[in-house]
Design an enzyme around this catalytic site. Structure first.
Site, PDB file in Angstrom:
ATOM      1  CB  CYS A   1      -0.977  -0.046   1.180  1.00 57.04           C
ATOM      2  SG  CYS A   1      -2.365   1.089   1.005  1.00 57.04           S
TER       3      CYS A   1
ATOM      4  CG  HIS B   1      -3.524  -3.570   3.426  1.00 58.49           C
ATOM      5  ND1 HIS B   1      -2.515  -2.903   4.079  1.00 58.49           N
ATOM      6  CD2 HIS B   1      -4.241  -2.623   2.778  1.00 58.49           C
ATOM      7  CE1 HIS B   1      -2.625  -1.596   3.848  1.00 58.49           C
ATOM      8  NE2 HIS B   1      -3.669  -1.403   3.054  1.00 58.49           N
TER       9      HIS B   1
ATOM     10  CD  GLU C   1      -0.908  -5.400   6.132  1.00 58.32           C
ATOM     11  OE1 GLU C   1      -0.650  -5.926   5.028  1.00 58.32           O
ATOM     12  OE2 GLU C   1      -1.323  -4.227   6.256  1.00 58.32           O
TER      13      GLU C   1
END
Lengths: 83, 727, 233
Positions: free
Chosen positions: C86, C200, C202
């Site tokens: 990002c 994302h 994560e």
């Protein structure tokens, strides 16, 4: 009627906090540039039909008042040139 | 300066003369004006709010602090509160909403808690300018929350032309802390230093509290508009990390955020709650522009500032943390013995006041107990059932396109709802569910408070908002820990507006007491009135609960053909302040429910859900059973359908069943094999139910075999973005 | 093996990324943006967030941080594996370590949603992620429209720099599914040892969060670093 180019420059009023300007100035300091009073504004260019420069300037000013700038926190400047 | 220049009445000014035994100078008068304003002193509402129950076994900190705190589990506490930022959001929607989010986050941080979730409750008019306001407010909420990195996990949006010039922006924030990180404003000790941390002070929002938020809007508001406050989530993030690091290292004696009325309120509240005095050296306050007067420095509402109270020995460590984050920290004063607030500027004493006069003796409107007791007596509208439209295919489509009922995806997708990786259920569900790392119980939270209900009966609507929020927790099998309430109303000096506000509070109080859930904090925003037109009295109720197994939340969609649908606790037929009633223009009184019964129903549903974990649950919400069925259905695989049989015979009764918005009703979806056991449980607990129908493979929603909707029919109206419905 | 996660002022996915890596049993180190010492780490992640509030242009101010000069040197001299997520992607394009730039989303709004991605090209830095493979990951950004000047998009593909694309649930490329106006639906780009994506990973480390495909992606990257000898040359 003729075509005019109007450039509207919108800036924050001096007393309004400009977080983006402050952060940008901070990084310029880190990079070794001794700048101050950095303020970020908006540059808007448009073409408008009007009978003369005066009317074109008036129209661009109206647009700035009604939409392009937020009178609560911003001021603007209009520059007109014939195309 | 005169008393009215700072928003004080003549009577209040006389009281100040009595207290001080002399005339206040301009600075002193300004401080009184700010602290005795409606916005800071809650003078009209404080005696009413005193009736809210605020005790409970989970309560660590009740009302009075920057936020309420409840215990989630051994070693984990939750700080949460709702705040309003209504007036500034009308003046400048993006910055007004952004600073609203920043402000409530600092309240949570000021309790030593790390914010982990935001929920926003918004109200707008229905015309075109209102939709532009909505756009700006949503942008502002996202701009601040997304950038500082706190997920917006749930919310609520409602509309009425009464909010046209008074939109409501109520934001709830929630944070977690360990008990040893607990801090607040009540622990400052003489000799400790007052350190101002964060943004340099400018002429932002001077008189925001006393003049903007404590008066009605009128032609003159234009002149009174204070300089707009600009939120800086970037600095907010650095300030948050700095503050939480200082708290974690135990460097602080006390902590107070700067919000309404800036330094004035922060210092006065700190002194009053700690029982100390203070000396301020205003010339040390870092300024953004030269030449601010003591008056402006004291009343500036520049955002992203914290007041830290620091024992001298900890100062150098605090400064090191601030340097790491490149954030300003300046000693601007000292805590003293006594109750005197002394303000110096360049060695000149500019003000000398008793903080107890400023805060403790602030005027307060008393409440007549007899009057209060009678507030629940009468409904404002006829309770008799009106002529209602017959059941039809078109009526559901009409209700689904009601602005309050529509899908809120166009708003929610502009918020980062997943950052911090705790969000198991985010926006669009009845309650958000968060999973905390390394902890078995999770958090369920929700906000609710349809103005449609309080508009027809402030008392029943206030109670209904509490029941609605608690129903959402029960549908997850979550146990409520606490409530926070945001009261929004018109001019309290007008008897009808004052009474409406009081009825709302009474409704919240009665429902909270009946269900045994404490209200640990909240907010009151008055003067939401423009040129004599008040808003609908509106309450936003936020509820926080302990979720038994956050990794497996109860779903709110259909999973397979053959599942059975039940309506739990079906209400007596009524029309009330339902979206359908407002759509057809005939609202009647909102239904009142017995508090004891509400408690039993909520507990029975919660226990059943926690033990039996049904396939899906949905609270009957905006748009009644009909719209709630649609929400269940469209969240599922498109091949699935619903077939419902209504027990009511007449077309009018079917309409009432399908659209009533009485509180404490749920749709339960069960696997075929679980039905007998569920019915046995409900019967044992005296929980009424009605079988609605089953999940089919038709891909259609069919009622009584003859009314039929295709997926595309309902999506075309329900899934539209917000657009004006009047010129 | 140790992975460094850089925190710039305003980064806000650094903690999530550190925790995601820890759940994969790899050693982690938090690197403050003013630190230029990368000797202790085998790979670096530039996490998501709003470095410097995204002011001026997202990623532009962070690209001038001391740590970025060190990263550039390590990439050029030692093929240091770098993954941008990002805002990390934005910083990498602003610093010239990846081609192109990320413009404000076409519709002008921030967008948070689930998105399906398709792997365009295999990479030795992501062993096991095969072309055509689908990943379901969240996006959350306001400036994610990948852009290269006219005439240069073909080069991005020819040089194997196109890495991930936004596709529909069945894996097909179409304009409707493009969440931000990215050229050729590009969601991720790679060049040498540097790779970056707007979504994302994560945030997709467990089924209860909606997907564990982020675990697959990060595991593949760590596996690639473990096999470093094979490409570091």
């Amino acid at each position: 009627m003729a075509a005019f180019e109007a450039v509207v420059t919108v800036t924050l009023k001096p007393e309004i906090l400009d977080p983006a300007g402050e952060a940008t100035q901070g990084v310029l300091h880190h990079m070794g540039y001794a700048v101050r009073d950095l303020r970020i504004g908006r540059h808007i260019r448009l073409t408008v039909e009007a009978k003369d420069a005066e009317e074109a300037e008036g129209l661009a000013g109206q647009m700035a008042e009604e939409l392009l700038a937020n009178p609560v926190m911003e001021t603007f400047r209009v520059e007109v040139s014939a195309l | 300066m005169r008393a009215e220049d700072v928003g004080l009445s003549q009577a209040e000014y006389q009281r100040i003369l009595e207290l001080m035994g002399r005339e206040p100078n301009d600075l002193e008068l300004g401080l009184y004006g700010a602290l005795w304003s409606e916005h800071c002193s809650y003078k009209s509402s404080k005696s009413l709010l005193a009736h809210l129950p605020n005790r409970g076994e989970a309560v660590v900190q009740g009302p009075g602090g920057n936020a309420g705190v409840v215990r989630l589990a051994e070693g984990v506490e939750i700080a949460f509160k709702v705040e309003s930022h209504n007036h500034p959001s009308y003046v400048e929607p993006v910055q007004g909403a952004a600073t609203g989010v920043g402000g409530i986050l600092r309240d949570i941080i000021a309790m030593g808690a790390r914010p982990i979730a935001v929920a926003d409750a918004l109200r707008f008019g229905t015309d075109r300018p209102s939709m532009q306001l909505l756009e700006g407010v949503v942008k502002g909420v996202g701009q601040y929350g997304n950038a500082i990195g706190i997920p917006t996990v749930t919310g609520d949006i409602g509309f009425s032309s009464t909010y046209r010039a008074n939109p409501l922006v109520n934001v709830m924030a929630l944070g977690v802390r360990r008990p040893q990180e607990a801090i607040g404003a009540a622990t400052a000790e003489p000799g400790q230093l007052l350190v101002l941390v964060g943004q340099r002070t400018g002429r932002d929002g001077i008189h925001g509290a006393s003049l903007l938020a404590s008066r009605d809007f009128d032609e003159e508001s234009q002149e009174l508009r204070p300089t707009v406050q600009v939120g800086d989530p970037f600095l907010g993030k650095l300030l948050m990390e700095t503050t939480l690091q200082a708290v974690k290292e135990g460097l602080l004696g006390a902590l107070q955020d700067l919000g309404a009325a800036g330094l004035t309120s922060a210092v006065a509240e700190l002194c009053e709650s700690s029982g100390v005095g203070a000396v301020l050296w205003l010339d040390r306050v870092p300024l953004r522009e030269p030449g601010l007067t003591p008056y402006e420095i004291m009343l500036s509402e520049t955002q992203e500032r914290m007041l830290m109270v620091v024992p001298e020995g900890n100062l150098s460590r605090l400064q090191a943390i601030c340097e790491h984050y490149e954030i300003l920290a300046t000693v601007i004063g000292e805590v003293t013995v006594g109750h005197q607030l002394i303000i110096h500027h360049h060695r000149v004493e500019e003000a000398h006041l008793n903080t107890t006069w400023l805060v403790g003796t602030a005027p307060r409107r008393p409440v007549d107990e007899l009057w209060w007791d009678g507030l629940n007596s009468s409904a404002t509208l006829d309770e008799a059932l009106p002529e209602v439209p017959s059941f039809s295919v078109g009526l559901l489509l009409k209700v689904l396109s009601h602005l309050d009922v529509r899908d809120r995806w166009s708003v929610y997708r502009q918020y980062d709802s997943m950052i911090q990786t705790r969000t198991v259920l985010g926006p669009g569900h009845d309650a958000a569910v968060l999973k905390l790392r390394g902890l078995e119980p999770g958090i369920a939270l929700t906000v609710a408070g349809p103005g449609r209900w309080t508009a027809v009966d402030p008392y029943a609507g206030g109670a209904g908002a509490v029941y609605r929020a608690l129903s959402a927790l029960a549908a997850q099998g979550a146990s409520p820990l606490g409530l926070t309430d945001g009261i929004n109303a018109g001019n309290p000096d007008k008897p009808e507006s004052y009474r409406a506000m009081a009825m709302v509070i009474r409704g919240v109080a009665d429902a909270a007491r009946a269900t045994g859930v404490p209200v640990t904090g909240g907010n009151v925003s008055l003067h939401n009135e423009t040129q004599g037109e008040p808003i609908w009295p509106t309450v936003i109720v936020g509820a926080v609960g302990r979720h038994p197994r956050p990794e497996e939340p109860v779903r709110d969609r259909l999973s397979e053909v053959g599942e059975r649908l039940f309506l739990l606790n079906p209400a007596p037929l009524n029309w009330g302040g339902s979206a359908a009633a407002w759509t057809t223009g005939q609202p009647t009184a909102y239904p009142r429910v017995d508090g004891d019964r509400a408690r039993r129903v909520l507990e029975a549903v919660r226990d059943w859900v926690a033990a039996e974990h049904p396939r899906a649950m949905r609270v009957i919400g905006d748009g009644g059973l009909g719209a709630t069925l649609v929400r269940l259905w469209v969240a599922s695989e498109p091949s699935l359908g619903i077939e419902v049989q209504l027990a009511e015979k007449s077309p009018q009764e079917k309409t009432l069943r399908f659209y009533n918005e009485s509180p404490l009703q749920w749709i339960a979806v069960l696997a075929e094999d679980d039905v007998d056991r569920a019915i046995a449980w409900w019967t044992r607990e005296s929980l009424a139910y009605a079988e609605l129908g089953r999940v089919t493979e038709s891909g259609l929603c069919i009622v009584d075999g003859r009314y039929q909707w295709a997926y595309s029919d309902v999506m075309a109206v329900w899934h539209q973005a917000y657009k004006e419905v009047e010129a | 093996m140790r992975i460094g996660v850089v925190t710039f002022p305003g980064s806000n996915c650094d903690t999530d990324t550190l925790e995601a890596l820890e759940s994969l049993d790899v050693g982690v180190e938090s690197i403050w943006y003013q630190d230029a010492d990368l000797a202790q780490v085998d790979g670096v992640i530039l996490p998501g967030g709003f470095s410097y509030g995204d002011y001026l242009r997202s990623g532009a101010l962070a690209a001038k941080a001391p740590v970025m000069a060190a990263i550039r040197a390590q990439v050029e001299e030692g093929a240091l594996p770098v993954l941008g997520i990002c805002n990390g992607f934005q910083i990498l394009t602003e610093s010239g370590l990846l081609p192109g730039t990320l413009r404000p989303n076409r519709h002008g709004e921030f967008r948070c949603d689930w998105q399906t991605l398709r792997v365009v090209e295999a990479s030795p830095f992501f062993p096991g992620l095969m072309p055509g493979e689908l990943l379901r990951l969240p996006i959350a950004h306001g400036e994610g429209a990948f852009y290269v000047p006219p005439g240069t998009l073909a080069t991005v593909f020819q040089q194997g720099e196109a890495w991930l694309q936004y596709v529909d649930e069945s894996g097909l490329l179409n304009a409707v599914i493009n969440p931000n106006g990215s050229m050729a639906n590009l969601a991720g780009i790679k060049r040498g040892s540097v790779a970056a994506l707007m979504p994302h990973p994560e945030r997709a480390m467990a089924d209860y969060l909606g997907s564990s495909d982020g675990r697959r992606l990060l595991s593949a990257w760590l596996k690639g670093i473990g096999q470093e000898g094979s490409y570091a040359g």
